[in-house]
Design an enzyme around this catalytic site. Structure first.
Site, PDB file in Angstrom:
ATOM      1  N   LYS A  13      59.784  89.805  50.532  1.00  0.00           N
ATOM      2  CA  LYS A  13      58.767  90.079  49.501  1.00  0.00           C
ATOM      3  C   LYS A  13      57.348  90.011  50.094  1.00  0.00           C
ATOM      4  O   LYS A  13      56.540  90.914  49.885  1.00  0.00           O
ATOM      5  CB  LYS A  13      58.884  89.070  48.338  1.00  0.00           C
ATOM      6  CG  LYS A  13      60.209  89.138  47.598  1.00  0.00           C
ATOM      7  CD  LYS A  13      60.279  88.159  46.436  1.00  0.00           C
ATOM      8  CE  LYS A  13      60.131  86.706  46.828  1.00  0.00           C
ATOM      9  NZ  LYS A  13      61.195  86.199  47.737  1.00  0.00           N
ATOM     10  N   ARG A  88      59.353  82.933  38.502  1.00  0.00           N
ATOM     11  CA  ARG A  88      60.550  82.411  39.165  1.00  0.00           C
ATOM     12  C   ARG A  88      61.541  81.817  38.183  1.00  0.00           C
ATOM     13  O   ARG A  88      62.534  81.239  38.589  1.00  0.00           O
ATOM     14  CB  ARG A  88      60.135  81.343  40.161  1.00  0.00           C
ATOM     15  CG  ARG A  88      60.321  81.786  41.628  1.00  0.00           C
ATOM     16  CD  ARG A  88      59.854  80.657  42.498  1.00  0.00           C
ATOM     17  NE  ARG A  88      60.314  80.703  43.844  1.00  0.00           N
ATOM     18  CZ  ARG A  88      59.608  81.204  44.856  1.00  0.00           C
ATOM     19  NH1 ARG A  88      58.456  81.782  44.659  1.00  0.00           N
ATOM     20  NH2 ARG A  88      60.095  81.125  46.072  1.00  0.00           N
ATOM     21  N   ARG A 127      62.146  82.706  60.547  1.00  0.00           N
ATOM     22  CA  ARG A 127      60.774  83.050  60.116  1.00  0.00           C
ATOM     23  C   ARG A 127      59.745  82.129  60.771  1.00  0.00           C
ATOM     24  O   ARG A 127      59.956  80.925  60.888  1.00  0.00           O
ATOM     25  CB  ARG A 127      60.661  82.917  58.592  1.00  0.00           C
ATOM     26  CG  ARG A 127      59.225  83.108  58.098  1.00  0.00           C
ATOM     27  CD  ARG A 127      59.150  83.468  56.639  1.00  0.00           C
ATOM     28  NE  ARG A 127      59.654  82.440  55.757  1.00  0.00           N
ATOM     29  CZ  ARG A 127      59.781  82.594  54.435  1.00  0.00           C
ATOM     30  NH1 ARG A 127      59.446  83.740  53.859  1.00  0.00           N
ATOM     31  NH2 ARG A 127      60.253  81.622  53.687  1.00  0.00           N
ATOM     32  N   ARG A 160      57.856  76.868  58.609  1.00  0.00           N
ATOM     33  CA  ARG A 160      57.640  76.145  57.354  1.00  0.00           C
ATOM     34  C   ARG A 160      58.683  75.040  57.201  1.00  0.00           C
ATOM     35  O   ARG A 160      59.835  75.234  57.559  1.00  0.00           O
ATOM     36  CB  ARG A 160      57.761  77.118  56.168  1.00  0.00           C
ATOM     37  CG  ARG A 160      56.542  77.982  55.982  1.00  0.00           C
ATOM     38  CD  ARG A 160      56.725  79.111  54.980  1.00  0.00           C
ATOM     39  NE  ARG A 160      57.465  78.782  53.774  1.00  0.00           N
ATOM     40  CZ  ARG A 160      57.688  79.650  52.780  1.00  0.00           C
ATOM     41  NH1 ARG A 160      57.218  80.891  52.850  1.00  0.00           N
ATOM     42  NH2 ARG A 160      58.381  79.287  51.715  1.00  0.00           N
ATOM     43  N   ARG A 171      67.083  76.134  48.155  1.00  0.00           N
ATOM     44  CA  ARG A 171      66.249  77.222  47.631  1.00  0.00           C
ATOM     45  C   ARG A 171      67.120  78.388  47.152  1.00  0.00           C
ATOM     46  O   ARG A 171      66.808  79.021  46.147  1.00  0.00           O
ATOM     47  CB  ARG A 171      65.262  77.702  48.701  1.00  0.00           C
ATOM     48  CG  ARG A 171      64.161  76.661  48.941  1.00  0.00           C
ATOM     49  CD  ARG A 171      63.401  76.951  50.214  1.00  0.00           C
ATOM     50  NE  ARG A 171      62.601  78.125  50.103  1.00  0.00           N
ATOM     51  CZ  ARG A 171      62.235  78.873  51.149  1.00  0.00           C
ATOM     52  NH1 ARG A 171      62.632  78.553  52.370  1.00  0.00           N
ATOM     53  NH2 ARG A 171      61.488  79.922  50.966  1.00  0.00           N
TER      54      ARG A 171
END
Ligand code: ADP
Ligand code: AMP
Length: 219
Positions: A13, A88, A127, A160, A171
């Protein structure tokens, strides 16, 4: 263009949002980025959000909705906006609908990025994010020109805390339980558009732009 991006963490996203916001000349509003910027600045909002983010839980609606309402009151959203990471859950989607109904500017499209679970885990675990501008890179798929350095702004890249394995699992659960129902919410509103989000980043962007253009001319 008033657009919401929908999809699990790691679907791409944020990556697509940068390209689409530039294409449509609209601001990219990422609630995750706003929380992380606040954390970096040491604000009470950032400190409160961190305790939820680190566990992979959603920051309470009261806090998040207020922040989004405030952001959507700025003048730069007049030509439109692209929301990334909000709503969300269905309660947030209801609040967003009410904020926009008051202004007479409803969401035009909710673009869902479809990616299978294995790919999501690969994307999230590799990531690396820029500390400064929050742009996402990947240690295999989207390597920066220079290791550890952001191509866009020269900032340092980091992993992160919530991209560690234990938090990723939570998550994804939270996505399935709380976020996935917003897909039906947008189907009912007649604005959902789903595209496969696999392949090169630019190919996915082209697919998104083509799908959005076709969708707008039909509506
Ligand atoms: P989200 O904002 O949905 O959590 P990101 O845009 O941060 O997802 O992307 C997650 C990871 O996947 C990042 O490391 C990014 O570089 C990588 N990525 C994004 N799009 C693609 C793609 N089309 N192919 C391969 N990797 C991708
Ligand atoms: P993201 O950058 O979109 O992956 O978001 C990172 C984290 O920020 C999430 O796991 C949540 O803890 C928090 N967050 C971001 N957006 C929201 C939202 N709309 N509602 C609640 N929490 C959010």
């Amino acid at each position: 263009m008033r657009l919401v991006l929908v999809g699990p963490p790691g679907a791409g996203k944020g990556t697509q949002a940068v390209n689409l916001a530039s294409h449509f000349a609209i601001p990219h509003i990422s609630t995750g980025d706003i929380f992380r910027s606040n954390l970096k600045a040491g604000t009470p909002l950032g400190i409160e959000a961190k305790s939820y983010m680190d566990r992979g839980e959603l920051v309470p609606d009261e806090v998040t909705n207020k922040m989004v309402k405030d952001r959507l009151s700025h003048d730069d959203v007049k030509p439109g906006f692209l929301l990334d990471g909000f709503p969300r859950n269905v309660a947030q989607a209801d609040v967003l609908r009410a904020i926009l109904a008051e202004k007479g500017t409803p969401i035009e499209a909710a673009l869902e990025l479809l990616v299978d679970k294995n790919e999501i885990i690969n994307r999230l675990s590799g990531r690396r994010t820029c500390k400064n501008c929050q742009r996402a890179f990947h240690i295999q798929y989207e390597r920066p020109s220079k290791d550890g350095v952001c191509d866009g702004c020269g900032g340092d890249l980091y992993q992160r805390d919530d991209d560690k394995e234990e938090v990723i699992a939570r998550r994804l659960e939270v996505y399935g339980e709380q976020t996935a129902p917003i897909i039906d919410f947008y189907v009912r509103d007649g604005v959902l558009l789903s595209i496969p989000a696999i392949g090169a980043v630019d190919e996915v962007t082209k697919r998104a732009i083509d799908a959005l253009s076709g969708f707008r001319s039909k509506n």
